[in-house]
Design a protein around this motif. Structure first.
Motif, PDB file in Angstrom:
ATOM      1  N   LYS A  95       0.764  -1.157  -0.032  1.00 37.22           N
ATOM      2  CA  LYS A  95      -0.001   0.004   0.039  1.00 37.22           C
ATOM      3  C   LYS A  95       0.819   1.262   0.121  1.00 37.22           C
ATOM      4  CE  LYS A  95      -3.730   2.289   2.541  1.00 37.22           C
ATOM      5  NZ  LYS A  95      -4.579   2.300   3.788  1.00 37.22           N
ATOM      6  N   TYR A  96       0.635   2.036  -0.981  1.00 38.80           N
ATOM      7  CA  TYR A  96       1.316   3.549  -0.949  1.00 38.80           C
ATOM      8  C   TYR A  96       0.474   4.724  -0.592  1.00 38.80           C
ATOM      9  CZ  TYR A  96       4.721   6.830  -2.698  1.00 38.80           C
ATOM     10  OH  TYR A  96       5.390   8.110  -2.944  1.00 38.80           O
ATOM     11  N   VAL A  97       0.682   5.167   0.123  1.00 44.22           N
ATOM     12  CA  VAL A  97      -0.081   6.583   0.629  1.00 44.22           C
ATOM     13  C   VAL A  97       0.730   7.763   0.163  1.00 44.22           C
ATOM     14  CG1 VAL A  97      -1.279   7.677   2.095  1.00 44.22           C
ATOM     15  CG2 VAL A  97      -0.960   5.305   2.626  1.00 44.22           C
ATOM     16  N   PHE A  98       0.073   8.532  -1.140  1.00 43.37           N
ATOM     17  CA  PHE A  98       0.526   9.638  -1.442  1.00 43.37           C
ATOM     18  C   PHE A  98       0.462  10.934  -0.333  1.00 43.37           C
ATOM     19  CE2 PHE A  98      -0.748   7.068  -4.940  1.00 43.37           C
ATOM     20  CZ  PHE A  98       0.443   7.257  -5.876  1.00 43.37           C
ATOM     21  N   PRO A  99       1.420  11.763  -0.578  1.00 44.05           N
ATOM     22  CA  PRO A  99       1.235  13.138   0.604  1.00 44.05           C
ATOM     23  C   PRO A  99       0.013  13.706   0.570  1.00 44.05           C
ATOM     24  CG  PRO A  99       3.331  13.064  -0.878  1.00 44.05           C
ATOM     25  CD  PRO A  99       2.552  11.857  -1.422  1.00 44.05           C
ATOM     26  N   ASN A 100      -1.041  13.670  -0.400  1.00 42.69           N
ATOM     27  CA  ASN A 100      -2.178  14.169  -0.495  1.00 42.69           C
ATOM     28  C   ASN A 100      -3.373  13.363   0.293  1.00 42.69           C
ATOM     29  OD1 ASN A 100      -2.963  12.345  -2.543  1.00 42.69           O
ATOM     30  ND2 ASN A 100      -3.300  14.042  -4.102  1.00 42.69           N
ATOM     31  N   GLY A 101      -2.830  12.279   0.772  1.00 37.39           N
ATOM     32  CA  GLY A 101      -3.803  11.187   1.269  1.00 37.39           C
ATOM     33  C   GLY A 101      -4.549  10.352   0.416  1.00 37.39           C
ATOM     34  N   SER A 102      -4.315  10.246  -0.848  1.00 35.13           N
ATOM     35  CA  SER A 102      -4.982   9.235  -1.878  1.00 35.13           C
ATOM     36  C   SER A 102      -3.832   8.052  -1.692  1.00 35.13           C
ATOM     37  CB  SER A 102      -5.010   9.689  -3.059  1.00 35.13           C
ATOM     38  OG  SER A 102      -3.717  10.337  -3.646  1.00 35.13           O
ATOM     39  N   PHE A 103      -4.382   6.937  -2.076  1.00 35.46           N
ATOM     40  CA  PHE A 103      -3.610   5.821  -1.790  1.00 35.46           C
ATOM     41  C   PHE A 103      -3.964   4.830  -2.967  1.00 35.46           C
ATOM     42  CE2 PHE A 103      -6.955   5.218   1.010  1.00 35.46           C
ATOM     43  CZ  PHE A 103      -7.518   3.793   0.757  1.00 35.46           C
ATOM     44  N   TYR A 104      -2.774   3.886  -3.018  1.00 33.74           N
ATOM     45  CA  TYR A 104      -2.823   2.701  -4.188  1.00 33.74           C
ATOM     46  C   TYR A 104      -2.749   1.594  -3.288  1.00 33.74           C
ATOM     47  CZ  TYR A 104      -1.535  -0.951  -7.363  1.00 33.74           C
ATOM     48  OH  TYR A 104      -1.503  -2.081  -8.182  1.00 33.74           O
ATOM     49  N   ASP A 105      -3.522   0.431  -3.108  1.00 28.92           N
ATOM     50  CA  ASP A 105      -3.463  -0.740  -2.349  1.00 28.92           C
ATOM     51  C   ASP A 105      -3.449  -1.681  -3.490  1.00 28.92           C
ATOM     52  OD1 ASP A 105      -3.291  -2.834  -0.722  1.00 28.92           O
ATOM     53  OD2 ASP A 105      -5.141  -2.259   0.469  1.00 28.92           O
ATOM     54  N   GLY A 106      -2.385  -2.372  -3.702  1.00 28.06           N
ATOM     55  CA  GLY A 106      -2.525  -3.435  -4.718  1.00 28.06           C
ATOM     56  C   GLY A 106      -0.783  -4.135  -5.088  1.00 28.06           C
ATOM     57  N   GLU A 107      -0.837  -4.565  -6.365  1.00 28.51           N
ATOM     58  CA  GLU A 107       0.561  -5.011  -6.619  1.00 28.51           C
ATOM     59  C   GLU A 107       1.607  -4.150  -7.111  1.00 28.51           C
ATOM     60  OE1 GLU A 107       1.245  -8.426  -6.315  1.00 28.51           O
ATOM     61  OE2 GLU A 107      -0.836  -8.534  -5.288  1.00 28.51           O
ATOM     62  N   PHE A 108       2.697  -4.545  -6.863  1.00 29.01           N
ATOM     63  CA  PHE A 108       4.043  -3.719  -7.364  1.00 29.01           C
ATOM     64  C   PHE A 108       4.994  -4.455  -7.886  1.00 29.01           C
ATOM     65  CE2 PHE A 108       2.208  -1.145  -4.206  1.00 29.01           C
ATOM     66  CZ  PHE A 108       2.308   0.261  -4.450  1.00 29.01           C
ATOM     67  N   ASN A 109       5.553  -4.063  -8.816  1.00 28.43           N
ATOM     68  CA  ASN A 109       6.627  -4.636  -9.506  1.00 28.43           C
ATOM     69  C   ASN A 109       8.011  -3.669  -9.853  1.00 28.43           C
ATOM     70  OD1 ASN A 109       8.388  -6.543 -10.908  1.00 28.43           O
ATOM     71  ND2 ASN A 109       7.369  -6.033 -12.832  1.00 28.43           N
ATOM     72  N   GLU A 110       8.936  -3.883  -9.022  1.00 32.93           N
ATOM     73  CA  GLU A 110      10.191  -3.010  -9.200  1.00 32.93           C
ATOM     74  C   GLU A 110       9.743  -1.529  -9.047  1.00 32.93           C
ATOM     75  OE1 GLU A 110      11.823  -3.990 -12.964  1.00 32.93           O
ATOM     76  OE2 GLU A 110      12.875  -5.745 -12.232  1.00 32.93           O
ATOM     77  N   ASN A 111       9.349  -1.085  -7.956  1.00 29.63           N
ATOM     78  CA  ASN A 111       8.777   0.282  -7.393  1.00 29.63           C
ATOM     79  C   ASN A 111       7.606   0.797  -8.288  1.00 29.63           C
ATOM     80  OD1 ASN A 111      10.557   0.272  -5.231  1.00 29.63           O
ATOM     81  ND2 ASN A 111      12.113   1.199  -6.593  1.00 29.63           N
ATOM     82  N   TYR A 133       2.077   0.676 -14.456  1.00 27.30           N
ATOM     83  CA  TYR A 133       2.842   1.695 -14.050  1.00 27.30           C
ATOM     84  C   TYR A 133       2.101   3.193 -13.994  1.00 27.30           C
ATOM     85  CZ  TYR A 133       7.243   4.972 -14.002  1.00 27.30           C
ATOM     86  OH  TYR A 133       7.958   5.686 -13.755  1.00 27.30           O
ATOM     87  N   LYS A 134       2.185   3.933 -15.405  1.00 28.62           N
ATOM     88  CA  LYS A 134       1.632   5.145 -15.407  1.00 28.62           C
ATOM     89  C   LYS A 134       0.214   5.079 -16.025  1.00 28.62           C
ATOM     90  CE  LYS A 134       5.626   8.081 -15.182  1.00 28.62           C
ATOM     91  NZ  LYS A 134       6.401   8.986 -15.805  1.00 28.62           N
ATOM     92  N   ALA A 135      -0.214   3.972 -16.583  1.00 30.06           N
ATOM     93  CA  ALA A 135      -1.275   3.559 -17.325  1.00 30.06           C
ATOM     94  C   ALA A 135      -2.430   2.632 -16.630  1.00 30.06           C
ATOM     95  CB  ALA A 135      -1.184   3.089 -18.705  1.00 30.06           C
TER      96      ALA A 135
END
Length: 145
Positions: A95-111, A133-135
């Protein structure tokens, strides 16, 4: 050399694991388990907390002096990542939480956001799907009724 040696664990099949605090020349600080490499240098191994001189804090598992296993990193911006690390990279579920409070919870590959996951925006709206990645073609909006 470590500033304080708190405990020592002897493993019949592996190297001696020590615990203590180490201050790096660049101002970084490590507090946790480590072992001495054959060359005599400290190698983070086991559980520990590393604080960089710029304020980044990693708490979690270390293998061969790399963030590897379950851990959490807090960046000076306020962003955080909690999940699996492999060779110093976000890899697997997290789970990655962005500074603005939005977040992504899921799979990562090489950051990178890579695989199935959910993105929750600042309005608490959830977007679900496969991230590349970005899409993120074909994201679905989750309606909370």
């Amino acid at each position: 050399m470590p500033a304080a040696k708190k405990k020592q664990k002897e493993d019949d099949q592996g190297p001696t694991i020590l615990q203590g605090v180490y201050m790096f020349p660049n101002g970084d600080k490590y507090d946790g388990e480590y072992m001495m490499s054959p060359g005599g240098s400290l190698e983070r191994s086991g559980t520990g907390k590393h604080i960089t001189s710029d304020g980044t804090v990693y708490t979690g598992q270390w293998v061969e002096d790399k963030m590897h296993g379950q851990g959490k990193i807090i960046f000076p911006s306020g962003a955080t990542y909690e999940g699996i690390f492999v060779n110093n990279q976000f890899q697997g579920r997290g789970k990655y939480v962005f500074p603005n409070g939005s977040f992504y919870d899921g799979e990562f590959n090489e950051n990178k956001l890579e695989g199935d996951g959910n993105f929750t925006d600042t309005e608490s709206q959830i977007w679900s799907g496969t991230f590349r990645y970005k899409a993120a073609p074909g994201l679905r909006f989750k309606l909370n009724l």
